[in-house]
Write a protein that holds these residues in place. Structure first.
Motif, mmCIF file in Angstrom:
data_model
loop_
_atom_site.group_PDB
_atom_site.id
_atom_site.type_symbol
_atom_site.label_atom_id
_atom_site.label_comp_id
_atom_site.label_asym_id
_atom_site.label_seq_id
_atom_site.Cartn_x
_atom_site.Cartn_y
_atom_site.Cartn_z
ATOM 1 N N LEU A 227 -1.170 14.722 20.723
ATOM 2 C CA LEU A 227 -1.114 15.336 19.244
ATOM 3 C C LEU A 227 -0.478 16.540 19.005
ATOM 4 O O LEU A 227 -0.579 16.924 17.918
ATOM 5 C CB LEU A 227 -2.864 15.495 19.031
ATOM 6 C CG LEU A 227 -3.478 14.455 18.443
ATOM 7 C CD1 LEU A 227 -4.917 14.679 18.154
ATOM 8 C CD2 LEU A 227 -3.394 13.853 17.069
ATOM 9 N N CYS A 228 -0.046 16.880 20.006
ATOM 10 C CA CYS A 228 0.780 18.148 19.981
ATOM 11 C C CYS A 228 2.153 17.719 20.034
ATOM 12 O O CYS A 228 3.068 18.649 19.256
ATOM 13 C CB CYS A 228 0.592 18.905 21.284
ATOM 14 S SG CYS A 228 1.463 20.796 21.399
ATOM 15 N N ARG A 229 2.705 17.007 20.782
ATOM 16 C CA ARG A 229 4.278 16.607 20.723
ATOM 17 C C ARG A 229 4.373 14.935 20.913
ATOM 18 O O ARG A 229 3.598 14.605 21.726
ATOM 19 C CB ARG A 229 5.026 17.552 21.681
ATOM 20 C CG ARG A 229 5.377 19.017 21.313
ATOM 21 C CD ARG A 229 6.718 19.119 21.296
ATOM 22 N NE ARG A 229 7.471 18.959 22.327
ATOM 23 C CZ ARG A 229 7.709 19.860 22.996
ATOM 24 N NH1 ARG A 229 7.024 21.270 23.146
ATOM 25 N NH2 ARG A 229 8.641 19.623 24.162
ATOM 26 N N ASN A 230 5.403 14.430 20.554
ATOM 27 C CA ASN A 230 5.681 12.932 20.734
ATOM 28 C C ASN A 230 5.808 12.768 22.207
ATOM 29 O O ASN A 230 5.514 11.681 22.707
ATOM 30 C CB ASN A 230 6.861 12.543 19.827
ATOM 31 C CG ASN A 230 8.030 13.125 20.320
ATOM 32 O OD1 ASN A 230 8.135 13.983 20.814
ATOM 33 N ND2 ASN A 230 9.223 12.416 19.714
ATOM 34 N N GLN A 231 6.360 13.684 23.117
ATOM 35 C CA GLN A 231 6.534 13.469 24.651
ATOM 36 C C GLN A 231 5.348 13.397 25.152
ATOM 37 O O GLN A 231 5.265 13.244 26.316
ATOM 38 C CB GLN A 231 7.593 14.770 25.212
ATOM 39 C CG GLN A 231 8.878 14.698 24.508
ATOM 40 C CD GLN A 231 9.255 15.500 23.338
ATOM 41 O OE1 GLN A 231 8.408 15.901 22.580
ATOM 42 N NE2 GLN A 231 10.210 15.852 23.182
ATOM 43 N N GLY A 232 3.959 13.861 24.618
ATOM 44 C CA GLY A 232 2.669 13.573 24.980
ATOM 45 C C GLY A 232 2.710 12.250 25.436
ATOM 46 O O GLY A 232 1.885 11.954 26.421
ATOM 47 N N LEU A 233 2.996 11.200 24.890
ATOM 48 C CA LEU A 233 3.022 9.899 25.195
ATOM 49 C C LEU A 233 3.668 9.578 26.478
ATOM 50 O O LEU A 233 3.037 8.440 27.026
ATOM 51 C CB LEU A 233 3.747 9.089 24.148
ATOM 52 C CG LEU A 233 3.214 8.771 22.869
ATOM 53 C CD1 LEU A 233 3.841 7.852 21.845
ATOM 54 C CD2 LEU A 233 1.687 7.948 22.931
ATOM 55 N N VAL A 234 4.470 10.286 27.056
ATOM 56 C CA VAL A 234 4.938 9.957 28.312
ATOM 57 C C VAL A 234 3.983 9.980 29.466
ATOM 58 O O VAL A 234 4.048 9.264 30.561
ATOM 59 C CB VAL A 234 5.989 11.068 28.594
ATOM 60 C CG1 VAL A 234 6.472 11.130 30.027
ATOM 61 C CG2 VAL A 234 7.407 10.757 27.730
ATOM 62 N N LEU A 235 2.856 10.758 29.180
ATOM 63 C CA LEU A 235 1.765 10.930 30.238
ATOM 64 C C LEU A 235 1.265 9.659 30.448
ATOM 65 O O LEU A 235 0.728 9.674 31.675
ATOM 66 C CB LEU A 235 0.941 11.932 29.672
ATOM 67 C CG LEU A 235 1.435 13.398 29.577
ATOM 68 C CD1 LEU A 235 0.226 14.166 28.903
ATOM 69 C CD2 LEU A 235 1.438 13.985 30.916
ATOM 70 N N LEU A 236 1.297 8.776 29.812
ATOM 71 C CA LEU A 236 0.869 7.391 30.053
ATOM 72 C C LEU A 236 1.247 6.720 31.212
ATOM 73 O O LEU A 236 0.547 6.009 32.123
ATOM 74 C CB LEU A 236 0.879 6.349 28.761
ATOM 75 C CG LEU A 236 0.147 6.395 27.866
ATOM 76 C CD1 LEU A 236 0.718 5.701 26.270
ATOM 77 C CD2 LEU A 236 -1.232 6.146 27.972
ATOM 78 N N LEU A 237 2.768 7.010 31.617
ATOM 79 C CA LEU A 237 3.276 6.375 32.818
ATOM 80 C C LEU A 237 2.693 6.897 33.974
ATOM 81 O O LEU A 237 2.237 5.941 35.040
ATOM 82 C CB LEU A 237 4.681 6.305 32.582
ATOM 83 C CG LEU A 237 5.164 5.632 31.428
ATOM 84 C CD1 LEU A 237 6.684 5.855 31.278
ATOM 85 C CD2 LEU A 237 5.028 4.190 31.660
#
Length: 414
Positions: A227-237
């Motif tokens: 919710l802070c930055r789109n790169q936060g989605l990277v954490l899923l991997l």
């Protein structure tokens, strides 16, 4: 030269991903067909409250000292009062700072010129609004509330980095990882009205709890990062990889469902777009329009564009286009070295995915700031042999001074 750099950069990323995929396949094979049961990996070093406090105050002190030193290097006079006035002006009005302050004060709107600010994710403006509300008895300004959020999160990021690094590194190297993060050439963004410090803190806490196989807090902090930055989605991997590895210790359990929270956090941002514009992906339309011109392009094309833009705008080259090129190849060198030296696999998954996501953005002008969030680079850098890591720290400190001087001059570093 541009096409050569572009093809080289793209090839290095493909090579890294291929080698990392082979390594993951080998490691995960042991998960599903273990020869012997694995024991949970104990932390290499667990810092106490004193060490955590020292890390928190240390990163703050280092960045403030660097900013003051860069200001002095401009030949300024007037002492601390003059520095403070210049600091507040520069760190609250540059780049995207006014947009975050506007969102904190007024929120998102569906029409008019301000509608385009939907491209900025909501968590940081929300945190600023909350801080302003809590500090309202002191009659603080919106700028002061935003700086308070950034500084507190930056100090917290220093402590969280020490705790995370201690999971896989001995004491000296864990402390060095904190120093490398604080010496990052564009680390001064952590002191300003930007998302960097909050995003760093959330990512560090997410991976700290995931490394300890505590899936619920890991998922919550991952959702906040998304919710802070789109790169936060990277954490899923890296979360998925650590969860699969946890199968050997029978440490998955019902709380594992929390690992879907980063995706749900991002879906919350999409829901905000849908509510305002009737289109969950409206932010992409605004990103592709002026003044951002953002689109998704392959890394090779983007790197070639950086070289071309440096030729067309030589005044911006040292701190924008050349810097983005150097950072990419330096990051790839660290990731490949980490792969060769058997650094923790979740570091490499996290770092490779994050770097790739940053450099898939066309018309990139904030690469220096974005790469600040590639936390595995600091962990891998701290794992280098002693002479190499001290050299890396010295080079980082030099460019922190160089870029800091540019920023304090008012150059277009954003």
């Amino acid at each position: 030269m541009g096409p050569i750099l572009g093809h080289l950069g793209g090839t290095l990323m493909v090579l890294f991903v291929a080698l990392l995929a082979l390594r993951c396949a080998k490691r995960l094979a042991l998960v599903f067909w273990p020869a012997v049961p694995a024991r949970p990996a104990a932390p290499r070093w667990a810092p106490g409250p004193g060490a955590l406090a020292l890390a928190a105050f240390g990163v703050l002190a280092l960045q403030f000292f660097a900013a003051f030193f860069c200001w002095l290097d401009l030949g300024q006079t007037g002492g601390l009062a003059a520095f403070w006035q210049h600091f507040i002006q520069r760190f609250t009005t540059a780049g995207d700072s006014p947009h975050y302050l506007l969102l904190a004060r007024q929120g998102y709107v569906a029409g008019g010129e301000a509608a385009k600010y939907i491209v900025f994710y909501p968590l940081y403006p929300l945190a600023v609004r909350l801080a302003h509300t809590l500090l309202s008895p002191l009659s603080v300004s919106w700028e002061a509330a935003a700086l308070a959020v950034s500084w507190l999160c930056w100090g917290g990021a220093g402590a969280a980095m020490l705790a995370l690094a201690g999971q896989d590194l001995p004491k000296g190297q864990a402390a060095f990882a904190v120093a490398l993060m604080a010496l990052y050439p564009f680390g001064f963004f952590a002191l300003g009205v930007f998302t960097e410090s909050l995003f760093l803190l959330l990512c560090l806490l997410c991976m700290f709890f995931a490394r300890r196989q505590r899936w619920l807090p890991a998922g919550v902090f991952g959702a906040l990062a998304a919710l802070c930055r789109n790169q936060g989605l990277v954490l899923l991997l890296p979360l998925l990889y650590l969860w699969l590895r946890a199968r050997r210790q029978k440490k998955q359990g019902p709380a594992s469902l929390a690992l879907a929270l980063p995706l749900l956090g991002w879906c919350g941002y999409l829901a905000l777009n849908a509510r305002l514009f009737g289109n969950a992906f409206a932010f992409m339309e605004f990103q592709s329009a002026p003044p951002w011109y953002q689109s998704v392009k392959w890394i090779s094309e983007n790197l070639a564009q950086h070289w071309q833009m440096a030729l067309e705008y030589p005044g911006l080259a040292p701190f924008l286009y050349h810097a983005q090129l150097v950072l990419y190849f330096a990051a790839m060198a660290l990731l490949l070295w980490g792969l060769w030296k058997q650094c923790p696999t979740h570091w490499l998954i996290w770092g490779g995915a994050y770097l790739g996501m940053c450099y898939l953005a066309g018309w990139l002008i904030s690469g220096g700031r974005y790469v600040f969030g590639c936390i595995p680079l600091f962990l891998i850098g701290a794992s280098l042999p002693r002479p190499a890591r001290w050299l890396l720290a010295a080079v980082s400190a030099f460019f922190l001074w160089k870029m800091g001087v540019y920023y304090m001059q008012g150059q277009a570093i954003m």
